[in-house]
Design a protein around this motif. Structure first.
Motif, short mmCIF file in Angstrom:
data_model
loop_
_atom_site.label_atom_id
_atom_site.label_comp_id
_atom_site.label_asym_id
_atom_site.label_seq_id
_atom_site.Cartn_x
_atom_site.Cartn_y
_atom_site.Cartn_z
N LEU A 89 27.21 23.53 51.04
CA LEU A 89 27.38 24.97 51.89
C LEU A 89 27.21 25.86 51.39
O LEU A 89 27.10 27.09 52.13
CB LEU A 89 28.59 24.11 52.75
N ALA A 90 27.87 26.27 50.63
CA ALA A 90 27.96 27.76 49.99
C ALA A 90 26.29 28.21 49.04
O ALA A 90 26.39 29.41 49.69
CB ALA A 90 28.95 27.81 48.49
N SER A 91 25.76 27.40 49.22
CA SER A 91 24.15 28.14 49.18
C SER A 91 23.61 28.01 49.85
O SER A 91 21.96 28.69 49.60
CB SER A 91 23.08 26.98 47.13
N HIS A 92 23.17 27.16 51.20
CA HIS A 92 22.66 26.81 52.39
C HIS A 92 23.04 27.66 53.42
O HIS A 92 22.23 27.75 54.31
CB HIS A 92 22.49 25.21 52.24
N SER A 93 24.39 27.78 53.26
CA SER A 93 24.33 29.13 54.57
C SER A 93 23.80 29.88 55.15
O SER A 93 24.01 29.36 56.07
CB SER A 93 25.96 29.08 54.23
N GLU A 94 23.03 30.55 54.60
CA GLU A 94 22.43 31.38 55.06
C GLU A 94 20.56 31.01 55.22
O GLU A 94 19.82 32.54 54.74
CB GLU A 94 22.65 33.11 54.84
N SER A 95 20.74 30.03 54.60
CA SER A 95 18.80 29.96 53.93
C SER A 95 18.33 29.48 54.95
O SER A 95 17.30 28.64 54.43
CB SER A 95 19.26 29.46 52.47
N LEU A 96 18.32 28.50 55.83
CA LEU A 96 17.99 27.52 57.22
C LEU A 96 16.74 28.29 57.98
O LEU A 96 15.79 29.83 57.55
CB LEU A 96 18.30 27.48 58.25
N THR A 97 15.16 28.31 57.25
CA THR A 97 14.38 28.30 57.90
C THR A 97 14.07 28.67 59.60
O THR A 97 13.54 29.32 60.07
CB THR A 97 12.84 27.38 57.73
N ASN A 98 14.51 28.01 60.31
CA ASN A 98 14.24 28.18 61.04
C ASN A 98 15.94 29.48 62.23
O ASN A 98 16.91 29.27 61.48
CB ASN A 98 14.73 27.25 62.43
N VAL A 99 15.38 30.13 62.51
CA VAL A 99 15.53 31.65 62.87
C VAL A 99 17.05 30.85 63.70
O VAL A 99 18.55 30.92 63.80
CB VAL A 99 15.66 32.84 63.04
N ASN A 100 16.91 30.12 64.65
CA ASN A 100 17.92 29.99 65.29
C ASN A 100 18.92 28.88 65.14
O ASN A 100 20.48 29.48 65.67
CB ASN A 100 17.04 29.79 67.09
N ALA A 101 18.06 28.40 64.54
CA ALA A 101 19.58 26.79 63.78
C ALA A 101 20.08 27.57 63.24
O ALA A 101 21.39 27.19 62.82
CB ALA A 101 18.37 26.10 63.65
N GLU A 102 19.80 28.23 62.26
CA GLU A 102 20.60 29.09 61.31
C GLU A 102 21.99 30.45 61.70
O GLU A 102 22.63 29.95 61.16
CB GLU A 102 19.13 30.12 60.59
N SER A 103 20.78 30.48 62.82
CA SER A 103 22.62 31.52 63.23
C SER A 103 23.94 30.88 63.68
O SER A 103 24.77 30.69 64.03
CB SER A 103 21.63 32.10 64.51
N LYS A 104 23.29 30.11 64.46
CA LYS A 104 24.53 28.78 65.23
C LYS A 104 24.56 28.02 63.96
O LYS A 104 26.19 27.57 63.78
CB LYS A 104 24.02 27.35 66.18
N ILE A 105 24.10 27.41 63.06
CA ILE A 105 24.90 26.24 62.17
C ILE A 105 25.92 26.84 61.13
O ILE A 105 26.52 26.94 60.51
CB ILE A 105 23.55 25.57 61.66
N SER A 106 24.59 28.16 60.52
CA SER A 106 26.27 29.14 59.72
C SER A 106 26.24 29.58 59.67
O SER A 106 27.81 29.63 59.31
CB SER A 106 25.09 30.11 59.03
N GLU B 144 34.29 27.20 42.40
CA GLU B 144 33.55 28.66 42.41
C GLU B 144 32.53 29.57 43.83
O GLU B 144 32.55 29.79 44.11
CB GLU B 144 32.01 27.90 42.02
N ASN B 145 32.66 28.53 44.89
CA ASN B 145 32.39 28.25 46.15
C ASN B 145 33.54 29.01 46.74
O ASN B 145 32.96 30.16 47.83
CB ASN B 145 32.25 27.32 46.82
N ILE B 146 34.64 28.76 46.60
CA ILE B 146 35.95 29.31 47.69
C ILE B 146 37.18 30.16 46.98
O ILE B 146 38.05 28.71 47.04
CB ILE B 146 36.19 28.17 48.52
N PRO B 147 36.78 30.44 46.05
CA PRO B 147 38.41 31.14 45.07
C PRO B 147 38.70 31.90 45.60
O PRO B 147 40.27 31.61 45.19
CB PRO B 147 37.28 32.05 44.38
N HIS B 148 39.01 32.52 47.16
CA HIS B 148 40.29 32.69 47.87
C HIS B 148 41.22 31.44 48.11
O HIS B 148 42.06 31.83 48.15
CB HIS B 148 39.78 33.28 48.86
N ALA B 149 40.55 30.23 47.70
CA ALA B 149 41.38 29.37 47.96
C ALA B 149 42.92 29.26 47.25
O ALA B 149 43.65 28.66 47.22
CB ALA B 149 40.85 28.30 47.95
#
Length: 606
Positions: free
Chosen positions: A236-253, A298-303
């Protein structure tokens, strides 16, 4: 589960959370755990209930028969039923197979945690055939299915986890679709994992089963759930902003940022950072817990709350009391990352008591068998420790003494010995090269004190530990040097005086001398002086064994082999030694044999 091969074997076969996450680059309903359980309570829903015979009325009669047989206790019966069902599905239409899916999901959740590994593997093979035929019609069932499907890819048996992964890839051939599906249903996966963590051995089955089998299954469920959690957080941390489909990226991210990662943060906090799992008797669970803690840090250090830093520091930085080598890889990953990510953590605890005393014991015991994993991490540990956390003179002396004491546990393995010598070389050179950044500058008064430290490094560590042992090992034919050291096993002594040991230790010393020259030319004069004294002793002390010239001959040969062409050899070592040696050797007729041996081996440098 199945034919147990021990914790170490299971840990080696288990896929790491990061590797599974990386392989993907090759409504408020209650999540139902595996087997139709929520916590310790059985759930019967329209989807999961199979007790009613009417559920089978709309199914092909043959398929229904095999599905019913999956509830049998005998693993042979279940494997055969799965094989027949898998074959039968290939012969059916997509419409017939779609009708099977709701009942299959219920059985699937139970079968993927069956005690028998062949049952689990066959379950995933059947799943592969089902999803290959159903294809897009599977979409409406992904919500209850995605949690157990992801979880199953972290089975302790490699062939089972691989089979689970193949079924997942059959449903989502494109890697971006696999990532998208996991991100879309990440909340359901987290909810499923949380329910699994609430389970007990007794709540795993509604049938009579042997307690030892239930306990083994429970260990598997907990360890696999922790690994699945860690891998999902990484993904989730590494791919939340890297989906190839722009529409799906906005919704899923958006869903990931606002729902999934906050869910992970909440679980991490609610479970007290999963530290209790590090106390488990199961090495597989402890190893998985280390992976999960590292992933969350590493991915949610603020926790991590500031008030809990002392608690985390004591447990993670003090984890050198972990004795099972199956846990050491993930232990090191977590410890080193935590130490760098939270540098203030070292000041929150008594490092001498909580960290260093355990580290020294860890090293004296040969890293409890994880030499090839632990030794390469030591130089990174030195880089991670803040200068203010140590007292340089006592720390480095105890560190190297403990490291060197652990060599007696490497005598049966040349690979372990080479790992040890590599670690000694790396840590020694690191110590000399980092005098400008380390604690010596903070506590020493001027350059003279820094030089005093460097001389300490040569006298106490190079001479006191390495050089003295090399001379002893290279002169092993001398009668007075073959007496075993107190409390050291005889077989260890035999190894210490073997040709391989002396040769590899000599190579290590030559590399260290080369490193010393690159740091401080004049520091080689300290070694040169000791080398000259030792060479002169060959001729000046008649009582010495006639063969003790061996160590000098062998060392000069090592210099020729591993430092040929380096000017420091002649300038600082051989040149000054031979200048003093040969006038004395020529005047002692009784030592002509020794003189000839040294002359021959030194000839190649001129």
């Amino acid at each position: 589960m199945g034919r147990s091969k021990g914790e170490a074997a299971r840990a080696k076969s288990r896929p790491s959370s990061s590797s599974v996450a990386a392989s993907l680059l090759p409504s408020a309903t209650v999540a139902v755990g595996f087997g139709g359980y929520v916590g310790s309570s059985r759930v019967d829903s329209a989807l999961t209930s199979t007790s009613d015979a009417s559920a089978f009325l709309d199914l092909d009669s043959e398929i229904a028969q095999h599905l019913k047989r999956l509830s049998r206790k005998d693993p042979i019966t279940k494997v055969k039923a799965l094989q027949l069902l898998s074959q039968l599905i290939k012969e059916k239409t997509a419409k017939d197979v779609v009708a099977v899916v709701p009942l299959w999901i219920f059985e699937y959740k139970k079968l993927l945690v069956d005690y028998n590994r062949e049952v689990r593997r066959s379950t995933h093979d059947t799943m592969t055939n089902i999803v290959s035929i159903v294809r897009r019609d599977l979409a409406v069932y992904l919500k209850p299915l995605m949690g157990p499907w992801w979880f199953s890819q972290f089975d302790s048996v490699n062939e089972v986890s691989q089979a689970a992964r193949r079924s997942f890839q059959a449903a989502f051939p494109a890697q971006e679709k696999r990532v998208e599906a996991l991100m879309m249903y990440s909340s359901e996966i987290f909810a499923y994992i949380e329910e699994n963590l609430k389970l007990t051995p007794q709540s795993l089955s509604d049938k009579s089963a042997a307690l030892d089998e239930l306990e083994e299954v429970h260990k598997q469920v907990i360890a696999s759930s922790l690994m699945a959690f860690a891998a999902l957080v990484d993904l989730l941390a590494s791919h939340s902003e890297s989906l190839t489909n722009v529409n799906a990226e906005s919704k899923i991210s958006f869903r990931v940022r606002t729902v999934a990662l906050p869910n992970a943060k909440e679980l991490f906090s609610n479970h007290k950072y999963f530290l209790d799992y590090l106390k488990s008797k199961s090495a597989a669970i402890r190893s998985a817990a280390y992976s999960l803690i590292k992933s969350c840090i590493e991915n949610i250090p603020h926790a991590v709350c500031e008030g809990d830093l002392k608690l985390l520091s004591g447990v993670i930085l003090g984890s050198f009391q972990e004795r099972n080598p199956a846990c050491h890889s993930t232990m090191w990953d977590t410890l080193l990352f935590f130490g760098k990510r939270f540098p203030d953590s070292w000041a929150a605890i008594n490092t001498q008591k909580t960290v260093f005393s355990r580290l020294y014991s860890f090293l004296r015991n040969g890293c409890f068998g994880s030499q090839q994993v632990s030794y390469p991490a030591l130089v990174i540990l030195l880089e991670t420790i803040p200068p203010t956390a140590i007292t340089w003179n006592t720390f480095f002396l105890e560190f190297f003494q403990s490291l060197w004491d652990g060599r007696k546990l490497a005598y049966s393995s040349l690979v372990d010995l080479l790992s040890l010598l590599q670690a000694v070389e790396e840590c020694y050179i690191w110590g000399l090269r980092n005098d400008s950044r380390h604690v010596w500058i903070l506590f020493c008064d001027g350059e003279d004190e820094v030089q005093r430290f460097k001389h300490f490094f040569v006298n106490e560590i190079l001479f006191g530990l390495l050089w003295s042992d090399y001379m002893l090992a290279s002169s092993s034919s001398c009668a007075d040097m073959t007496k075993p050291i107190d409390k050291e096993p005889r077989d260890s002594m035999n190894f210490r005086h073997s040709i391989d040991y002396a040769s590899n230790l000599g190579k290590c010393i030559v590399k260290i001398l080369s490193g010393i020259y690159s740091v401080d030319h004049d520091l080689l004069l300290v070694f040169s002086s000791r080398f000259q004294e030792n060479c002169l002793d060959i001729f000046q002390i008649p009582e010495n064994c006639s063969h003790n010239v061996n160590w000098a001959v062998k060392f000069i040969q090592l210099l020729e082999e591993h430092a040929q062409g380096e000017t420091w050899v002649l300038t600082y070592i051989l040149g000054p030694a031979l200048e003093k040696l040969f006038p004395l050797a020529a005047s002692l007729v009784s030592h002509l044999e020794k003189s000839y041996a040294l002359l021959c081996v030194s000839f190649f440098f001129f």
